[in-house]
Design an enzyme around this catalytic site. Structure first.
Site, mmCIF file in Angstrom:
data_model
loop_
_atom_site.group_PDB
_atom_site.id
_atom_site.type_symbol
_atom_site.label_atom_id
_atom_site.label_comp_id
_atom_site.label_asym_id
_atom_site.label_seq_id
_atom_site.Cartn_x
_atom_site.Cartn_y
_atom_site.Cartn_z
ATOM 1 N N THR A 1 0.932 -1.347 -0.044
ATOM 2 C CA THR A 1 0.024 0.031 -0.130
ATOM 3 C C THR A 1 0.927 1.336 -0.079
ATOM 4 O OG1 THR A 1 -1.602 -1.099 1.133
ATOM 5 C CG2 THR A 1 -2.001 1.034 1.204
ATOM 6 N N LYS B 1 0.181 5.356 8.315
ATOM 7 C CA LYS B 1 0.900 5.543 7.193
ATOM 8 C C LYS B 1 -0.178 5.715 5.814
ATOM 9 C CE LYS B 1 1.327 1.866 4.727
ATOM 10 N NZ LYS B 1 1.312 0.485 4.001
ATOM 11 N N LYS C 1 -7.123 1.791 -3.656
ATOM 12 C CA LYS C 1 -6.830 1.355 -2.340
ATOM 13 C C LYS C 1 -6.903 2.281 -1.411
ATOM 14 C CE LYS C 1 -5.377 -1.632 0.835
ATOM 15 N NZ LYS C 1 -4.097 -2.312 0.693
#
Length: 1367
Positions: A448, A592, A524
């Site tokens: 990711t 993150k 995503k």
């Protein structure tokens, strides 16, 4: 169904929900009446079958409950307290159900006014001129709660979950008495009822929390769509993907389509803005921060402000796009495509991949890489953590020592690392992959990362002739290992074609997103935006709910069925409620991921207020040190700031209060119906029991411990109604347990089909294939004897007077079999690891069981037999109570040694404790405390058994087995227990391995014990199973009953090492702290097999007499016991005062010990006590009975003397024998001359018995002590007959002293005339003295000779008295 007395419900005010509620009440048998001014609503109400009321007063007349709809606080005075208010028509103690959206404080104030209304009215009556008349009609007791109106607040809403879609939900709150009164009516009106005990206002509070979530989710959804538009991703594509992913919420799924179509007007959200303002005001009054809601509120204010004036009909999509600079409307109208169709096309033309490199073998990466191995790819793996590389080699993979080595000669390289920094390092760092990759190969980046990073990376790779596929994944570790991930892939067609086979192998859902590299990461990113906001909003909502004083578990249950729910709310809030932050997904991951969102939004110039605040919350959590904990730990930010606790620990309940609050039991006992159905069916119920404790409630049922086809055929041919198969699968892994069940069911099927009657058929395939052909699984853990109750889906364990939620007990913390959920629906989801969601589990409530009975719940599988007769098939996972009920077993009293004929066994009993639950440890401590005086204790070191060398293990096993053999042989009950320190492994499988080592050692210890125990008690499910099958080699046993409620008692089969030995299966989780001690005491070796009274009572019933033999030393005592055991006869050891004077206490101790060690009933008797001093001293020496001789006294003095001693002796449960009349002759140097002797007088005897309360009467009918004259005995048998008639009437035994020298004929006649005890002394003494006249070599030989001589006389007398064979 409602009854006439409580069957009318009134309505004040109607709306669509009111109409649905009224319709439900009518279907339930209630009558309904309503006051409403809207004629359209009135017409609908009348069409349902309701009755119109002309006024507020009339609406409340003669109702059990009045439902009042209030939309504004100003209505309260008129509706309730006005001249025509509803209170005027309500009867005493009526129930008011308030439906309102007003603030909780107003509702609480209303309740106070209602409770005070009766008092004011009473004062007014007191001063009325007609008070006396009125009082006689309307007298009120101010302390009587039933005189007051009961108020319930009810928030009524529609369910939005799959289970409750469109159905009515009611959240009620109020005092306990009001809730109890309202429950039947509220339940009748809705599909789901949430009841909050205590203050009214919970419904309004829950509404606020739900609105908070809806508001935040709405703004988050709008931000997500704005971001995807600016990122160049089609909003409908994002909608289709995310509405089936972790970023989904009810708001996103149901509002975004309208938003994208332009159907949503700005003005429609003005009420939302107003309602959120009310929530924020409440938070301010409570000094509680709601940062996410505050931002959402400001955003919605901004949006709604653009929908005023000329823009009053503006669409939300237009306004929102204008505010954020995103042309959402045009993006939504652009040409659509099907990402899954593109994926299928890519896969269809994908090229062959021979070799794959895989960098990043973390939790997700390892699962993905190993699944590629299973899919027949050659995979070379790399990870910085070396033990993972070893695991990968063991799984069949190849490994490289660096990213470069891993990348040599590969067609595709998969990179699955944590972040952009790591991705950069493995690709371009020292020994990086890029330099080693063959030209033309492809990289799949599944980390990711930000879309910008991916786009830049693609350009860099292209310069080296390498291709990149942007393919972030979603789905978790389990789905990674199964190859069922969701993958959002993007890139040029050539790159996708080269990697298609790999992407297909890893995914269940593969989406190919147009827009080039970075588009997949864009989707995503948007999913993570929503997921992160939903976790943070869930934390904000639950913390606010806790501050509002709501039951957080019930709040969660409500929200997940409402518009405020989301995938993350339902998944993460349970972690908050359990206060369990085991990192399934670490908090730092959202630091993150939301960081990526905020950076991209800045780059794309899209202001994301909600996402930015959510990011700050996760940053705060990380800064506090919670970064590596589960992301649900963001709730700690709120908990730390405000002091609230979200943890929804279920309360411990007072058992008596809970049980009394339940409806009465169904009045008809179904046992006769069960018996009738069982008799009409030839089927056999086969119970598969994972440990022996499942037999806790049955009796006269057999248990098989092996399941060969031959043994099953034999069992089926006996046509039992039921039998158990002990699978012992509890100690196995799930895989091994499944294989075992498959084997058992296969054999059952073969055996059943081989028996002529096909009704025995067992369809094993249905069981083996996860019960695919079963109509339902029935889970019924209720177990009365074990104190297990299920109420409102919560399973409780009784602990003394309290009910403790099962998830909070020590059993839930078991290292191998532990669980968290007390709610059985959630427990199913937990134990199936989500395969069976809680929402798909149906409940049969205790209300339905008790109110509806078998017929009402038959269709939902309550009445198993009837449902089976309808052709339905069920598999039942139940506690022991279910089985006994299913086959119609009627409970019987606990089994004692006398019930099994083992009372005469004199070897020690064996108690083996392996269970480690705290309850067992408490029970063992109590056992040692209560039984320490007779119990031998052997502790087995678990450390030596499980953690030390094989030599130390063997030495420990030998030591314990040898000592146990010695103790048991010495008639000592022996406790073998594992040391109490709990040693567990790092994983459940390691803990199981330790359990196995300990259990197998206990098995070996018991195998090496050669002494046959009097009984065996095994504590703990696995322990009892292993001992039965492996140590005792039992293949079949009979459950004869229970040693104590919930504690099964078996008799071992003939093939076992100890046939017929009672085997007590004591579960680790049953009974209070004293239960183990109680069982051991009831089975302990009795100090005597019988009392003197029992001996004489048995003799009286059996038509024989018991010999009482005077003894003077060890040889005499041993002679009597040896004769008694040889003749299988009861006997009495008698000690005369003269013998006691010589032998003292050691002589008594010798006789007592001999009696206790004997295999036949022997008691010890003090004979011919002539003084109070010696008799009082004898009371505490261990005698079972005594004979006091006051025959030398006058009748009056004899009565006084005897009565005094009798009272003292009876207080110690000793039998008292006394003499009336006086025997002549000599006994132990005491001589009574003939002229002093006198016969027993019958009239005096009656007075003597009545006054003294004696148990046995020694009579004088011509019998003498010592030798009879040459002419022989001259017994007055006629007098004996009269005395027998008297003694029978008085319940007193007759005793005849001077039995030495009596003929067989006189003995028989005496027995016929009531003599139950004969005293024998002279002939035994003579035998002893005669044996001494023959010289012997050694004193030992003298003792042996004397003993044998006395034994012969004693044995002859036993045969003469008829007691031989009567023990």
């Amino acid at each position: 169904m409602a009854t006439e007395g409580d069957g009318v419900v009134g309505f004040v005010g109607l709306d669509d929900l009111s109409l649905d509620m009224a319709a439900s009440l009518l279907r339930a048998g209630y009558k309904v009446q309503a006051f409403e001014i809207d004629e359209t609503l009135v017409d609908k109400f009348l069409n349902l079958g309701g009755t119109r009321s002309a006024s507020l007063i009339e609406a409340g007349k003669e109702v059990a409950a009045l439902i009042v709809l209030i939309s504004h606080v100003d209505q309260i005075n008129d509706v309730f307290f006005g001249q025509q208010g509803v209170l005027k028509g309500l009867q005493k103690g009526a129930l008011i159900i308030l439906r309102s959206t007003i603030l909780p404080s107003y509702i609480q104030n209303l309740e106070k006014r209602l409770r005070g209304h009766v008092y004011c009215e009473f004062i007014m009556l007191k001063y009325d001129p007609h008070a006396l008349v009125l009082k006689s009609v309307y007298s009120i007791d101010l302390t009587d709660e039933d005189s007051m109106a009961h108020l319930i607040e009810a928030y009524v809403s529609r369910g939005f979950s799959e289970v409750l879609e469109g159905r009515t939900m009611i959240t009620s709150s109020g005092r306990s008495e009001a809730n109890a009164k309202a429950q039947p009516i509220l339940s009748a009106m809705c599909e789901k009822l949430f009841t909050f005990e205590g203050e009214v206002g919970a419904g309004s509070k829950i509404k606020m929390v739900n609105e908070l979530l809806e508001g935040i989710h709405l703004v988050a959804a709008l931000e997500a769509i704005s971001l995807c538009t600016q990122a160049g991703i089609h909003p409908w594509i994002v909608y289709d993907i995310i509405s089936n992913a972790a970023g989904n919420s009810w708001i996103f799924k149901n509002h975004i389509p309208q938003f994208l179509r332009g159907d949503t007007k700005v003005h429609s959200y003005r009420n939302v803005v107003q309602n959120l303002g009310v929530v924020l005001d409440m938070a301010k009054s409570l000094v509680f921060p709601l940062p996410l809601l505050a931002v959402a509120h400001q955003q919605l204010i901004l949006g709604s402000s653009h929908g005023q004036g000329d823009d009053s009909d503006a669409t939300l999509v237009k306004v929102w796009g204008k505010l954020l600079g995103a042309n959402i409307q045009d993006a939504a109208s652009s040409e659509l495509y099907e990402p899954e169709q593109l994926a299928r096309q890519i896969i269809a033309k994908s090229t062959v991949v021979k070799r794959i490199g895989f960098i990043g073998l973390g939790a997700m990466g390892f699962g993905m890489a190993t699944h590629l191995l299973k899919s027949n790819f050659c995979v070379v793996g790399y990870d910085v953590y070396k033990p993972t590389l070893t695991r990968f080699v063991n799984a069949g993979g190849l490994i490289g020592n660096s990213p470069a080595e891993t990348s040599k000669d590969v067609d595709v390289l998969v990179v699955m690392v944590t972040n952009e920094t790591q991705a950069e390092s493995v690709l371009y760092g020292d020994l990086g992959a890029v330099a080693a990759l063959p030209s033309g190969s492809s990289i799949i980046l599944s980390s990711t990362v930000s879309p910008a990073f991916v786009s830049q990376l693609e350009r860099r790779l292209q310069s080296r002739g390498l291709k990149l596929v942007d393919a972030p994944v979603s789905g978790g570790v389990k789905r990674a290992s199964e190859g069922t991930l969701t993958i959002m892939a993007s890139g040029i067609d050539e790159a996708l074609t080269c990697t298609g086979s790999v992407l297909s192998a890893l995914s269940e859902k593969l989406y190919v997103i147009k827009g080039g590299c970075g588009a997949g990461s864009g989707v995503k990113m948007i999913n993570q935006l929503l997921a992160g906001v939903h976790i943070a909003s869930g934390a904000e909502a639950m913390a606010f709910g806790a501050r509002l004083g709501l039951n957080t578990r019930m709040l969660f249950d409500f929200v997940k069925n409402s518009g405020g729910t989301s995938w993350m709310f339902e998944n993460r809030v349970p972690h908050m409620l359990d206060n369990d932050y085991t990192p399934y997904s670490a908090l730092d991951i959202f630091v993150k991921d939301l960081g990526i969102v905020t950076r991209e939004s800045s780059s794309l110039k899209v202001p994301l207020h909600i996402a930015t605040v959510a990011h700050q919350l996760f940053l705060a959590g990380s800064a506090a040190g919670w970064g590596r904990q589960d992301d649900a730990g963001v709730v700690k930010v709120y908990e730390t700031l405000t002091g609230v606790k979200v943890e929804g620990k279920l309360p411990v309940l007072k058992k008596e209060v809970v049980l009394q609050s339940l409806p009465p039991e169904w009045p008809l006992d179904p046992i006769d119906d069960i018996h009738r159905l069982n008799q009409s069916s030839s089927k056999t119920l086969v119970v598969l029991d994972d440990d022996p404790t499942g037999t806790q409630t049955v009796h006269d049922i057999e248990v098989l411990t092996e399941w060969s086809v031959e043994s099953l055929v034999e069992k089926f041919r006996k046509k039992p109604k039921c039998f158990f198969i002990l699978t012992n699968s509890r100690s196995l892994s799930s895989e091994k347990a499944s294989a075992l069940i498959k084997d058992i069911c296969g054999n059952l099927s073969i055996a059943a089909k081989s028996v002529e009657n096909n009704d025995y058929t067992v369809e094993a395939d249905a069981v083996v294939s996860l019960l695919g052909e079963m109509d339902a699984w029935i889970i019924c853990p209720f177990f009365l004897q074990g104190g297990r109750y299920t109420i409102k889906d919560i399973h409780y364990v009784a602990d003394s007077d309290w009910l403790v939620p099962a998830g909070d007990t020590e059993f839930a913390r078991d290292a191998s079999f532990g669980y968290k959920s007390s709610n059985l629906r959630e427990w199913v989801e937990e134990k199936t690891r989500g395969r069976i969601p809680a929402s798909s589990v149906s409940s049969i409530s205790i209300n339905l069981l008790r109110k509806g009975g078998p017929d009402a719940v038959c269709d939902t599988l309550c009445n198993l037999q009837k449902a089976e007769l309808r052709g339905k098939s069920f598999l039942c996972r139940t506690a022991a109570s279910f089985v006994s009920t299913r086959i119609g077993i009627i409970p019987k009293a606990p089994i004692l040694p006398k019930d099994l004929g083992t009372k005469k066994e004199r070897k020690g009993g064996l108690i083996v404790v392996g269970s480690y639950v705290p309850k067992t440890t408490k029970q063992v401590e109590e056992l040692k405390l209560q039984c320490g005086q007779f119990l031998k204790k052997l502790e087995v070191s678990v450390d030596k058994l499980a953690m030390k060398s094989l030599e130390e293990r063997e030495e420990e096993i030998n030591r314990v087995a040898e000592m146990a053999n010695l103790f048991l042989g010495a008639s000592k009950d022996t406790l073998i227990m594992t040391s109490r320190e709990l040693i567990t492994g790092k994983t459940a499988s390691e803990s199981l391995e330790i359990n196995f080592k300990v259990s197998s050692a206990l098995v070996e210890i018991v195998r090496r014990i050669s002494t046959r125990p009097r009984y065996i008690l095994a504590k703990g499910g696995i322990t009892s199973s292993d001992l039965a099958t492996k140590a005792l080699e039992a293949k079949c046993a009979k459950v004869v009953g229970q040693a104590l409620a919930g504690i099964p008692l078996w008799q071992l089969g003939p093939e076992s090492r100890h046939p017929g030995v009672p085997y007590i299966v004591f579960p680790g989780n049953v009974g209070d702290s004293k239960a183990l001690a109680d069982v051991v005491k009831s089975w302990a070796l009795p100090s005597r097999l019988s009392s003197t009274k029992e001996l004489l009572l048995n003799a009286e019933r059996g038509g024989y007499a018991v010999g009482a033999f005077n003894v003077y030393n060890l040889e005499g005592a041993e002679a009597v016991v040896a004769a008694a055991e040889e003749e299988n006869s009861p006997a009495i050891l008698q000690i005369h005062p003269s013998a006691l004077k010589q032998g003292g206490i050691p002589l008594v101790a010798c006789c007592v010990s001999a009696a206790e060690q004997a295999n036949v009933p022997i008691t010890v008797h003090f004979d011919h006590g002539t003084s109070k001093q010696e008799l009082v001293e004898a009371l505490d020496l261990g005698f079972d009975s005594l004979m006091l001789d006051g025959s030398h006294l006058s009748l009056k003095d004899n009565i006084a003397y005897t009565k005094y001693i009798s009272l003292l002796a009876h207080s110690k449960n000793m039998l008292v024998e006394a003499e009336l009349g006086r025997l002549s002759g000599t006994e132990d140097d005491l001589t009574v001359e003939d002229y002093e002797a006198r016969l027993t007088d019958v009239n005096q005897a009656e007075e003597f018995i009545d006054e003294t309360g004696i148990d046995a009467l020694a009579v004088c009918i011509g019998n003498v002590h010592g030798k009879y004259p040459t002419s022989g005995p001259n017994l007055r048998l006629d007098l004996l007959k009269d005395l027998h008639a008297l003694s029978s009437k008085k319940g007193v035994f007759l005793v005849l002293h001077g039995a030495s020298g009596l003929s067989e004929e006189l003995i028989k006649v005496s027995i016929q005339r009531g003599v139950t005890k004969f005293n024998v002394n002279t002939e035994v003494r003579k035998a002893y003295m005669n044996s001494l006249s023959n010289p012997k070599q050694d004193l030992v030989h003298v003792m042996t000779s004397a003993k044998e001589a006395m034994k012969a006389v004693v044995a002859e007398k036993m045969r003469l008295f008829g007691s031989s064979g009567k023990a």
